[in-house]
Design a protein around this motif. Structure first.
Motif, short mmCIF file in Angstrom:
data_model
loop_
_atom_site.label_atom_id
_atom_site.label_comp_id
_atom_site.label_asym_id
_atom_site.label_seq_id
_atom_site.Cartn_x
_atom_site.Cartn_y
_atom_site.Cartn_z
N ASN A 1 0.94 4.22 -2.69
CA ASN A 1 0.44 5.58 -2.47
C ASN A 1 1.45 6.53 -2.94
O ASN A 1 1.60 7.61 -3.45
N THR A 2 2.91 5.79 -2.87
CA THR A 2 4.23 6.70 -3.29
C THR A 2 4.25 7.10 -4.74
O THR A 2 4.41 7.88 -5.22
N ALA A 3 3.80 5.86 -5.52
CA ALA A 3 3.82 6.04 -6.98
C ALA A 3 2.55 6.73 -7.27
O ALA A 3 2.86 7.70 -8.13
N GLN A 4 1.42 6.83 -6.78
CA GLN A 4 0.41 7.80 -6.93
C GLN A 4 0.36 8.99 -6.89
O GLN A 4 0.12 9.96 -7.63
N GLN A 5 1.50 9.56 -5.94
CA GLN A 5 1.69 10.67 -5.40
C GLN A 5 2.81 11.48 -6.41
O GLN A 5 3.03 12.57 -6.53
N GLY A 6 3.88 10.68 -6.86
CA GLY A 6 4.85 10.79 -7.58
C GLY A 6 4.63 10.93 -8.95
O GLY A 6 4.14 11.18 -9.68
N ARG B 1 0.75 -1.32 -0.08
CA ARG B 1 0.01 -0.11 -0.01
C ARG B 1 0.76 1.21 0.06
O ARG B 1 0.66 2.08 -0.63
N ALA B 2 2.07 1.23 0.85
CA ALA B 2 2.91 2.20 0.89
C ALA B 2 3.43 2.45 -0.45
O ALA B 2 3.53 3.86 -1.12
N ARG B 3 3.83 1.62 -1.26
CA ARG B 3 4.56 1.79 -2.51
C ARG B 3 3.74 2.24 -3.47
O ARG B 3 3.84 3.16 -4.29
#
Length: 89
Positions: free
Chosen positions: A84-89, A80-82
């Motif tokens: 979320n990071t991919a979606q924000q970046g 989930r963290a990955r």
């Protein structure tokens, strides 16, 4: 052994069979129907194997003691963290 039978087709199916025979994909309409039936048999066999494997896996998991259950929140937290990071970046 070969058995003669009479089959009825929709216009669409008949055109398809006729086209495939005309293109040389099948030697005859009977050969095309036989190939379709063989594919259906293979599909059914594969489906049965997959369902048996899933049933075996479910039975095995049902025998898992509650103390050995895995917390899905912890297991999927890194994924989930990955995401979320991919979606924000």
């Amino acid at each position: 052994m070969t058995v003669k039978t009479t089959l009825s087709f929709t216009d669409r199916h008949h055109r398809f069979l006729t086209d495939k025979v005309g293109e040389g994909v099948f030697a005859s309409q009977s050969a095309a129907v036989a190939a379709a039936l063989e594919q259906m048999i293979r599909d059914e066999e594969e489906r049965a194997v997959a369902l048996d494997a899933m049933a075996d896996e479910i039975r095995a998991r049902m025998r898992t003691p509650h103390a050995e259950y895995v917390d899905p929140e912890g297991v999927f937290a890194a994924a989930r963290a990955r995401i979320n990071t991919a979606q924000q970046g």
